[in-house]
Enzyme design. Structure first.
Site, short mmCIF file in Angstrom:
data_model
loop_
_atom_site.label_atom_id
_atom_site.label_comp_id
_atom_site.label_asym_id
_atom_site.label_seq_id
_atom_site.Cartn_x
_atom_site.Cartn_y
_atom_site.Cartn_z
N LYS A 161 4.30 -4.42 30.50
CA LYS A 161 4.98 -3.95 30.43
C LYS A 161 4.47 -3.74 28.50
O LYS A 161 4.15 -2.44 28.38
CB LYS A 161 6.45 -4.03 30.32
N TYR A 184 16.49 -9.44 36.69
CA TYR A 184 15.06 -8.71 37.82
C TYR A 184 14.93 -9.12 39.44
O TYR A 184 14.86 -10.11 39.51
CB TYR A 184 13.73 -8.65 36.35
N ASP A 243 13.20 -14.36 30.57
CA ASP A 243 12.48 -13.32 30.68
C ASP A 243 12.78 -12.60 29.48
O ASP A 243 13.65 -11.98 29.37
CB ASP A 243 13.22 -12.61 31.86
N ARG A 264 -11.99 -19.63 35.97
CA ARG A 264 -10.11 -19.57 36.23
C ARG A 264 -9.29 -20.99 35.32
O ARG A 264 -8.28 -19.86 35.18
CB ARG A 264 -10.44 -21.16 37.75
#
Ligand SMILES: *Cc1c(COP(=O)(O)O)cnc(C)c1O
Length: 386
Positions: free
Chosen positions: A204, A107, A179, A54
């Site tokens: 993206k 967003y 962002d 992890r």
């Protein structure tokens, strides 16, 4: 990787080490949870380069190193989606009783996270006009802890004065988050403009091929330990295949963005000349609000922008969209294929009024032949007129 090297060079060479990989250029994809220790003493002291799946592997480290070499951050953390990068970064810096300032152009799912989950935890959100600039100082109260920015807004494309916002926020001891999914570190150097913690939806442009969900948090030295602890406590982990795809996409991000910038501008300019179009929302076009800030702060444009049609009924709008052959109808963006979505944020805004008389459409310009994309849109506008 020498910092003096150009960003394209860093994108291609940073992360991984062929000498450690039997000469192979790319890092291996380590599937793993358990890491074995040579002896009890080392195990009890967690003394090892890798301690548990992890917490990272050579595959995830290669992507983190490459991102860090590109954006100059002190620490990079991978998250399973862009939204989880946003929520983790916010959770890392906020506590019950705090107020958060968020741009009204943010967003949508980020907004929902603030309005529902942060509110539930006793953290209030105040939305502000994305074009507020230094006047954000007037909104900072005794409990305001952080400012969240997104520039340009990924639906409506307002450019924010990040240096002015950061200066006003830092003067009052706030942390500044951004962002930066649209510009990526290639087109906007968020840290140089005063941002403390940068998030990107790696889904993206970083991955770039519409085949992976990925989030990235980059922090400056001041916030590295706090954000890393929070990320660790939340148990976020990205699988090695997805991290590998992120790294593979990153290697070609500069050349993809260059193409998408040029192609996007060609399509945007063509739309500006069409009688069916009321306005084009593209920060790199003179006349778009925020263009002066864009020219001052950004080194280029991405291939995502929007336009507003002159008023047209639903049938006309759907005829335009439904018949498109190359532009797919779907969310996300930044991949190789062009996309279109209609949007209406009039009912979403709380700090500003979104004035649009006709329907708005966002386009993701992909890597197709530009003339084909324009022909597709031209045929769509014919359908809309009929
Ligand atoms: C897509 C997107 C996100 C969220 O990314 P996911 O990987 O889809 O969770 C966050 N911010 C912006 C600006 C986005 O476009």
């Amino acid at each position: 990787m020498k910092k003096a090297m150009g960003p394209e060079t860093r994108l291609v060479h940073a992360g991984g080490d062929p000498k450690e990989q039997f000469g192979f250029v790319n890092p291996p994809v380590y599937h793993g949870s358990t890491v074995l220790y040579p002896n009890t003493e080392d195990l009890l002291a967690h003394r090892a380069r890798y301690t548990y799946g992890r917490r990272g592997s050579p595959t995830t480290d290669a992507l983190c190193e490459a991102i860090g070499a590109l954006d100059g951050s002190a620490g990079v953390l991978l998250c399973p989606s862009g939204l989880s990068a946003v929520s983790t970064a916010l959770a890392a810096v906020l506590s019950a009783g705090d107020d958060l300032l968020v741009t009204d152009s943010v967003y949508g799912p980020t907004r929902t996270f603030c309005d529902i989950e942060l509110k539930r935890l006793g953290i209030s959100t105040t939305y502000y006009d994305p074009t507020i600039g230094a006047a954000i100082g007037a909104l900072i109260g005794p409990n305001t802890r952080a400012v969240f920015t997104e520039s340009p807004g990924s639906l409506t494309f307002e450019v924010q004065d990040i240096p002015a916002i950061a200066a006003a926020a830092h003067a009052r001891g706030l942390v500044v988050l951004m962002d930066n999914t649209w510009a990526t570190p290639l087109l906007f150097d968020a840290f140089a403009h005063g941002v403390d913690i940068v998030v990107q939806a790696g889904t993206k442009y970083v991955s770039g091929h519409s085949d992976v969900m990925l989030g990235i948090i980059s922090c400056n030295e001041r916030w590295r330990a706090r954000v890393t602890d929070c990320w660790n406590h939340f148990g976020l982990s990205v699988g090695p295949d997805d991290a590998y795809l992120g790294l593979r996409g990153l290697r070609t991000m500069a050349i993809r963005l260059k193409h998408q910038e040029a192609a996007g501008l060609e399509v945007a300019r063509w739309l500006e000349g069409r009688p069916e179009v009321a306005r084009v929302l593209h920060p790199a076009l003179p006349g778009c609000p925020g263009h002066a800030l864009f020219k001052r702060d950004f080194t280029g444009a991405a291939g995502l922008f929007a336009f507003e049609l002159k008023p047209v009924d639903r049938r006309g709008l759907h005829a335009f969209l439904d018949g498109l052959e190359l532009f797919g109808l779907g969310f996300s963006w930044g991949g190789m294929e062009s996309l279109a979505i209609p949007f209406d944020v009039r009912a979403v805004r709380t700090a500003t009024r979104w004035a649009a008389e006709g329907p708005c459409i966002r386009l993701n310009i992909g890597l197709e032949t530009v003339g084909d994309l324009i022909a597709d849109l031209e045929a769509g506008l014919e359908r809309l007129r009929r």
